[in-house]
Design a protein around this motif. Structure first.
Motif, short mmCIF file in Angstrom:
data_model
loop_
_atom_site.label_atom_id
_atom_site.label_comp_id
_atom_site.label_asym_id
_atom_site.label_seq_id
_atom_site.Cartn_x
_atom_site.Cartn_y
_atom_site.Cartn_z
N VAL A 18 48.00 43.83 -34.07
CA VAL A 18 48.65 45.53 -33.59
C VAL A 18 47.62 45.87 -34.75
O VAL A 18 47.03 45.64 -36.11
N ALA A 19 46.51 47.54 -34.34
CA ALA A 19 45.92 47.77 -34.76
C ALA A 19 46.24 48.52 -36.20
O ALA A 19 45.60 48.43 -36.98
N ALA A 20 46.84 48.71 -36.06
CA ALA A 20 47.58 49.49 -37.10
C ALA A 20 49.66 50.17 -36.90
O ALA A 20 49.80 49.96 -36.19
N ILE A 21 49.98 50.49 -37.99
CA ILE A 21 50.98 51.26 -37.94
C ILE A 21 51.38 52.51 -37.88
O ILE A 21 50.94 53.23 -39.05
N ILE A 22 51.69 53.55 -38.18
CA ILE A 22 51.47 54.85 -38.17
C ILE A 22 53.20 54.98 -38.84
O ILE A 22 54.25 54.90 -38.00
N TYR A 23 53.62 55.11 -40.13
CA TYR A 23 54.69 55.44 -40.18
C TYR A 23 54.66 56.76 -40.80
O TYR A 23 54.05 57.16 -41.66
N THR A 24 55.85 57.21 -40.61
CA THR A 24 56.32 58.72 -40.29
C THR A 24 57.59 58.81 -41.01
O THR A 24 58.63 58.57 -40.73
N ASP A 25 57.39 59.19 -42.44
CA ASP A 25 59.17 59.88 -42.77
C ASP A 25 59.05 61.19 -42.53
O ASP A 25 58.89 62.01 -42.93
N ILE A 26 60.32 61.32 -41.08
CA ILE A 26 61.27 62.59 -40.52
C ILE A 26 61.26 63.61 -41.46
O ILE A 26 61.37 64.42 -40.93
N ASP A 27 62.40 63.22 -43.04
CA ASP A 27 62.43 63.82 -43.33
C ASP A 27 61.95 64.64 -44.56
O ASP A 27 62.09 65.71 -45.50
N ARG A 28 60.22 64.47 -44.73
CA ARG A 28 58.92 64.74 -44.98
C ARG A 28 58.30 65.87 -43.39
O ARG A 28 57.66 66.73 -44.18
N ASP A 29 58.37 65.12 -42.85
CA ASP A 29 57.17 65.92 -41.67
C ASP A 29 57.52 67.44 -41.37
O ASP A 29 58.61 68.06 -40.95
N GLY A 30 56.85 67.93 -42.03
CA GLY A 30 56.27 68.89 -41.23
C GLY A 30 56.85 70.48 -41.71
O GLY A 30 56.83 71.50 -42.07
N VAL A 31 57.35 69.74 -43.87
CA VAL A 31 57.68 70.60 -44.34
C VAL A 31 57.10 70.78 -45.64
O VAL A 31 57.57 71.23 -46.47
N LEU A 32 55.93 69.97 -45.75
CA LEU A 32 55.29 70.06 -47.13
C LEU A 32 55.31 69.94 -48.13
O LEU A 32 55.05 70.06 -49.34
N THR A 33 56.20 68.49 -48.39
CA THR A 33 56.58 68.30 -49.70
C THR A 33 56.24 66.66 -50.01
O THR A 33 56.16 66.29 -51.16
N GLY A 34 55.06 66.42 -49.80
CA GLY A 34 54.40 65.12 -50.02
C GLY A 34 54.99 64.32 -49.17
O GLY A 34 55.80 64.50 -49.00
N ILE A 35 54.00 63.48 -49.47
CA ILE A 35 53.77 62.05 -48.45
C ILE A 35 54.62 61.45 -48.88
O ILE A 35 55.01 61.13 -50.72
#
Length: 248
Positions: free
Chosen positions: A160-177
């Motif tokens: 696998v070339a990479a894992i893209i890890y998204t925290d949905i609870d933070r997505d699009g709400v500008l609270t920091g990664i």
């Protein structure tokens, strides 16, 4: 360290969601190809694209918009959303994608992901989207019982070339990664990890340069770029080590 600007596609337009909710879409550009050109002109060297409709429907929906993006930019493009079969993967790579991102199918059929990695070395990434620490599928509409690290470890040694890890609870709400969970994941596996969800300000860019984040391949930015909270030139200069502000 790569900063990936994001183009999320809904009904052929460049949008951003909040917390993965399709009903919260804000349209930022009606011409995704124009947005791709703008990001290249600003100095970005990669592009992250998501077919939001495709993620929900399980098949590519915004293929015309993605095709226009591929023609508009020389930058390598990675695409996720609705890519679930080997023929779909092959078709997209033949059309010029640098990487496909497999999300739902990584949970439903991990062996297909491994087969794709063997067939297309270096061209397959895995998208792990999580809510409350558990992996979500079907465009984030469904929760699974899998933990993030548990799923990631299934692909160790698979290519696998990479894992893209998204925290949905933070997505699009500008609270920091969610740096804690993201770095924990990067330390748990040898696969490069890309942080996604919540990147809010230059402080997050500076955070990417800290020693404990050195295992990451980079991070994805969407709303903060579109809203002007992050200046592209400043962000890219920081990541290249050409400047470092002391006040953050």
């Amino acid at each position: 360290m790569i900063l990936f600007p994001a183009i999320d596609l809904k009904d052929g337009k460049c949008v951003r969601l909040k917390l993965g909710d399709m009903d919260t879409a804000t349209v930022y550009n009606e011409d995704p190809a124009d947005q791709a050109r703008a990001f290249e002109h600003q100095g970005f060297e990669w592009l992250h694209v998501v077919d939001l409709n495709g993620a929900f429907k399980g098949q590519s929906v915004n293929s015309a918009a993605v095709g226009a993006i591929l023609k508009a930019t020389k930058n390598p493009v990675q695409l996720g959303g609705g890519i679930r079969t080997l023929p779909q993967i092959e078709d997209w790579l033949d059309r010029g994608l640098a990487r496909v991102i497999l999300g739902t199918v990584a949970v439903r059929d991990p062996e297909l992901v491994k087969e794709a990695c063997r067939a297309f070395p270096g061209k397959v990434a895995v998208g792990i989207d999580a809510r409350g620490g558990k992996v979500a599928v079907e465009g984030w509409a469904e929760a699974s019982s899998l933990g993030v690290v548990e799923l990631a470890k299934k692909f160790e040694g698979a290519g696998v070339a990479a894992i893209i890890y998204t925290d949905i609870d933070r997505d699009g709400v500008l609270t920091g990664i969610n740096w804690g969970s993201t770095i924990d994941l990067a330390e748990a596996v040898s696969i490069p990890v890309i942080a996604s969800g919540g990147l809010a300000s230059i402080a997050d860019i500076v955070r990417m340069t800290m020693p404990d984040a050195s295992k990451l391949e980079g991070a994805i930015s969407g709303r903060a770029l579109y809203d002007g909270r992050i200046d592209p030139a400043e962000a890219l200069a920081i990541l290249k080590g050409k400047t470092r502000e002391a006040n953050w």
